[in-house]
Structures are given as C-alpha cells and as structure tokens.
Design a protein around this motif. Structure first.
Motif, mmCIF file in Angstrom:
data_model
loop_
_atom_site.group_PDB
_atom_site.id
_atom_site.type_symbol
_atom_site.label_atom_id
_atom_site.label_comp_id
_atom_site.label_asym_id
_atom_site.label_seq_id
_atom_site.Cartn_x
_atom_site.Cartn_y
_atom_site.Cartn_z
ATOM 1 N N SER A 61 7.376 9.953 -7.076
ATOM 2 C CA SER A 61 6.248 10.881 -7.207
ATOM 3 C C SER A 61 5.011 10.216 -7.813
ATOM 4 O O SER A 61 3.910 10.751 -7.711
ATOM 5 C CB SER A 61 6.659 12.086 -8.054
ATOM 6 N N GLU A 62 5.163 9.049 -8.437
ATOM 7 C CA GLU A 62 4.036 8.342 -9.051
ATOM 8 C C GLU A 62 3.312 7.395 -8.086
ATOM 9 O O GLU A 62 2.346 6.752 -8.469
ATOM 10 C CB GLU A 62 4.517 7.530 -10.260
ATOM 11 N N ILE A 63 3.781 7.305 -6.850
ATOM 12 C CA ILE A 63 3.138 6.423 -5.873
ATOM 13 C C ILE A 63 1.762 6.967 -5.531
ATOM 14 O O ILE A 63 1.610 8.155 -5.234
ATOM 15 C CB ILE A 63 4.007 6.302 -4.597
ATOM 16 N N THR A 64 0.748 6.092 -5.604
ATOM 17 C CA THR A 64 -0.618 6.495 -5.295
ATOM 18 C C THR A 64 -1.228 5.564 -4.249
ATOM 19 O O THR A 64 -0.812 4.415 -4.103
ATOM 20 C CB THR A 64 -1.509 6.477 -6.561
ATOM 21 N N LYS A 65 -2.213 6.075 -3.564
ATOM 22 C CA LYS A 65 -2.896 5.316 -2.509
ATOM 23 C C LYS A 65 -3.653 4.139 -3.126
ATOM 24 O O LYS A 65 -4.284 4.255 -4.175
ATOM 25 C CB LYS A 65 -3.869 6.228 -1.775
ATOM 26 N N ALA A 67 2.563 6.466 3.709
ATOM 27 C CA ALA A 67 2.019 5.557 4.716
ATOM 28 C C ALA A 67 1.869 4.175 4.089
ATOM 29 O O ALA A 67 1.228 4.018 3.045
ATOM 30 C CB ALA A 67 0.676 6.066 5.223
ATOM 31 N N LEU A 68 2.475 3.165 4.733
ATOM 32 C CA LEU A 68 2.445 1.793 4.235
ATOM 33 C C LEU A 68 1.946 0.862 5.330
ATOM 34 O O LEU A 68 2.185 1.098 6.509
ATOM 35 C CB LEU A 68 3.852 1.351 3.818
ATOM 36 N N LYS A 97 8.802 -0.134 -7.469
ATOM 37 C CA LYS A 97 8.202 -0.858 -8.589
ATOM 38 C C LYS A 97 6.717 -1.043 -8.293
ATOM 39 O O LYS A 97 6.347 -1.445 -7.197
ATOM 40 C CB LYS A 97 8.855 -2.222 -8.778
ATOM 41 N N LYS A 98 5.884 -0.751 -9.281
ATOM 42 C CA LYS A 98 4.441 -0.880 -9.149
ATOM 43 C C LYS A 98 3.996 -2.244 -9.657
ATOM 44 O O LYS A 98 4.433 -2.694 -10.717
ATOM 45 C CB LYS A 98 3.752 0.236 -9.951
ATOM 46 N N GLN A 99 3.125 -2.904 -8.900
ATOM 47 C CA GLN A 99 2.618 -4.212 -9.317
ATOM 48 C C GLN A 99 1.567 -4.021 -10.402
ATOM 49 O O GLN A 99 0.692 -3.172 -10.294
ATOM 50 C CB GLN A 99 1.999 -4.942 -8.124
ATOM 51 N N ARG A 126 -2.482 1.181 -4.309
ATOM 52 C CA ARG A 126 -1.755 0.293 -5.224
ATOM 53 C C ARG A 126 -0.707 -0.501 -4.460
ATOM 54 O O ARG A 126 -0.211 -0.074 -3.432
ATOM 55 C CB ARG A 126 -1.047 1.106 -6.319
ATOM 56 N N LYS A 127 -0.348 -1.676 -5.015
ATOM 57 C CA LYS A 127 0.707 -2.500 -4.409
ATOM 58 C C LYS A 127 2.042 -2.137 -5.038
ATOM 59 O O LYS A 127 2.140 -1.974 -6.256
ATOM 60 C CB LYS A 127 0.412 -3.980 -4.621
#
Length: 115
Positions: free
Chosen positions: A26-30, A57-58, A76-78, A32-33
């Motif tokens: 749920s923390e994935i945002t447009k 969308a990736l 995992k967020k970079q 970001r890697k």
C-alpha cells in the motif's frame, strides 16, 4: 600507515550509496524505484509508473506492464544513504589533498609555467 589509509579510502568509495528498505504494498507510489519480489520468486527492479486499486503499472525492459497487487510477495523501496555520500566525498577530498601534498611541487610549477 599510508597504505592502510589508501585501503580504507578505496573500501569506502566502493560502498553503494543505494540501499533498499522494506515497505508494504500500500506504500508504493508513482515515480519511486522499487525491488519487487513476486510470489513465484521472480525479482524485479523497476520504477513505478502508476498505482491503481488492484494493480501497479511498472516499466520493465522499456515496456509498460500492469502487475496485480496479489502477485506481489515483497516490496523494497530504494533509498539513498546521505552518510555514505558525504563520507565518500570527504575521503575523495582527503585523497586529493594527500596526493597534492605528496607530489613534487617543483615539477608541477615547471609544467604549468612552461619552463
């Protein structure tokens, strides 16, 4: 002593400035890697192009792909480590100063003056 300092400097410069922090889906945002591990074990390192209710969308190999959130196992967020960047810059600066002080100053002046 000088060899140990050079070895430490090289090791610090070879450290990666990029690290990954585990986040929830749920923390994935447009923009970001992310490093995404799918449920089947496949690993993707990509930038998020958009987030919808049930899919993400990736951009993978230049193609836009919609991936279902249910297919994602781990995310995992970079992130960039500022301490490593500052430390690397400090080591590089010290290395340049040390090399300049250890060099033959007369030969540098002769080369620059054209004599």
């Amino acid at each position: 002593m000088k060899n140990i300092a050079v070895l430490i400097a090289i090791l610090l410069l070879l450290q990666s400035c990029q690290t990954y922090k585990t986040v929830s889906i749920s923390e994935i945002t447009k923009g970001r890697k992310y490093q995404i591990t799918l449920n089947n074990g496949q690993l993707l390192e990509t930038k998020c192009q958009g987030v919808a209710d049930e899919s993400i969308a990736l951009r993978i190999n230049g193609n836009l792909m919609n991936l279902s959130k249910s297919d994602i196992g781990k995310v995992k967020k970079q992130k960039t480590s500022p301490l490593v960047i500052i430390g690397g810059m400090a080591v590089a600066a010290v290395g340049v100063i040390t090399l300049f002080n250890a060099s033959d100053k007369e030969s540098i002046l002769e080369r620059t003056s054209g004599n």
